[in-house]
Design a protein around this motif. Structure first.
Motif, short mmCIF file in Angstrom:
data_model
loop_
_atom_site.label_atom_id
_atom_site.label_comp_id
_atom_site.label_asym_id
_atom_site.label_seq_id
_atom_site.Cartn_x
_atom_site.Cartn_y
_atom_site.Cartn_z
N UNK A 120 9.86 -3.19 1.94
CA UNK A 120 10.50 -2.55 0.80
C UNK A 120 9.67 -1.32 0.45
N UNK A 121 10.35 -0.17 0.36
CA UNK A 121 9.66 1.05 -0.05
C UNK A 121 10.37 1.65 -1.26
N UNK A 146 0.86 -1.18 0.00
CA UNK A 146 0.00 0.00 0.00
C UNK A 146 0.90 1.24 0.00
N UNK A 147 0.56 2.24 -0.80
CA UNK A 147 1.34 3.47 -0.75
C UNK A 147 1.00 4.29 0.49
N UNK A 148 1.88 5.24 0.79
CA UNK A 148 1.60 6.19 1.87
C UNK A 148 0.46 7.10 1.42
N UNK A 185 5.31 6.02 6.96
CA UNK A 185 4.11 5.17 7.06
C UNK A 185 4.48 3.70 7.14
N UNK A 186 5.56 3.30 6.49
CA UNK A 186 5.94 1.90 6.50
C UNK A 186 6.39 1.47 7.90
N UNK A 187 7.11 2.34 8.59
CA UNK A 187 7.52 2.04 9.97
C UNK A 187 6.29 1.93 10.87
N UNK A 188 5.31 2.82 10.67
CA UNK A 188 4.08 2.76 11.46
C UNK A 188 3.35 1.44 11.21
N UNK A 189 3.26 1.04 9.94
CA UNK A 189 2.55 -0.18 9.55
C UNK A 189 3.25 -1.41 10.15
N UNK A 190 4.56 -1.46 10.01
CA UNK A 190 5.34 -2.56 10.55
C UNK A 190 5.18 -2.63 12.07
N UNK A 191 5.28 -1.50 12.73
CA UNK A 191 5.14 -1.44 14.19
C UNK A 191 3.75 -1.90 14.63
N UNK A 194 5.38 -9.84 4.83
CA UNK A 194 6.24 -8.76 4.36
C UNK A 194 5.34 -7.60 3.91
N UNK A 195 5.92 -6.41 3.88
CA UNK A 195 5.19 -5.20 3.51
C UNK A 195 5.96 -4.42 2.45
N UNK A 196 5.22 -3.73 1.57
CA UNK A 196 5.87 -2.90 0.55
C UNK A 196 4.95 -1.76 0.17
N UNK A 197 5.52 -0.75 -0.47
CA UNK A 197 4.72 0.35 -0.98
C UNK A 197 5.57 1.52 -1.43
N UNK A 198 4.90 2.49 -2.03
CA UNK A 198 5.58 3.68 -2.55
C UNK A 198 5.10 4.92 -1.79
N UNK A 199 5.89 5.97 -1.90
CA UNK A 199 5.56 7.23 -1.25
C UNK A 199 6.08 8.38 -2.10
N UNK A 200 5.52 9.57 -1.89
CA UNK A 200 5.94 10.72 -2.69
C UNK A 200 6.27 11.94 -1.84
N UNK A 201 6.22 11.82 -0.55
CA UNK A 201 6.56 12.94 0.32
C UNK A 201 7.12 12.38 1.62
N UNK A 202 7.61 13.25 2.43
CA UNK A 202 8.18 12.88 3.73
C UNK A 202 9.30 11.86 3.54
#
Length: 139
Positions: free
Chosen positions: A116-117, A55-57, A97-103, A85-93
């Motif tokens: 993987x981001x 999921x993207x941020x 969000x991936x750390x939040x999701x993993x946590x 496992x988790x993956x996604x893309x982001x365009x800011x910051x």
């Protein structure tokens, strides 16, 4: 061993990552399925040994709220004891969000194998990382 890759993508960037993960996983495990979260069922998680969620941020560093967040809320408790496992893309910051999701998952007792981001449109290096993730977790 059943591998399910379940993702949501708004612009296509996370979908590109999902396809690369699928390619890598399929090389080592024929029982690999790629599913858009809009088509995913709770049984997809129940039946899987390995789950790779993408999921993207969105918004302020959070999961997409209409499809991905409700789906994750419905399956989070089923993830214990499975390879995730988790993956996604982001365009800011910075991709927080991936750390939040993993946590969030780890706080539920889920062991997250890897994340993987990729920034924006995934580079060839990012797609290579995705294929490697698919191969590594699907063995």
């Amino acid at each position: 061993m059943k591998v399910k890759i379940i993702y949501w993508s708004g612009t296509g960037n996370t979908e590109k990552m999902a396809n690369a993960i699928f390619e890598g996983a399929k090389e080592v495990n024929d029982d690999t399925t790629l599913i858009n979260v809009c088509d995913a069922k709770v049984d997809d998680v129940k039946d899987a040994d390995v789950l790779i969620f993408g999921c993207p941020a969105m918004g302020s560093e959070e999961l997409e709220e209409e499809y991905m967040r409700p789906y994750m809320d419905s399956v989070n408790e089923l993830l214990k004891g499975k390879k995730v496992a988790l993956f996604g893309s982001y365009e800011w910051a910075e991709g927080q969000w991936m750390e939040y999701w993993k946590e969030e998952l780890e706080n539920l007792g889920v062991q997250v194998f890897e994340t993987v981001i990729a920034y924006d449109n995934p580079s060839e290096d990012a797609l290579a990382d995705c294929r490697s993730l698919g191969k590594a977790i699907a063995r």
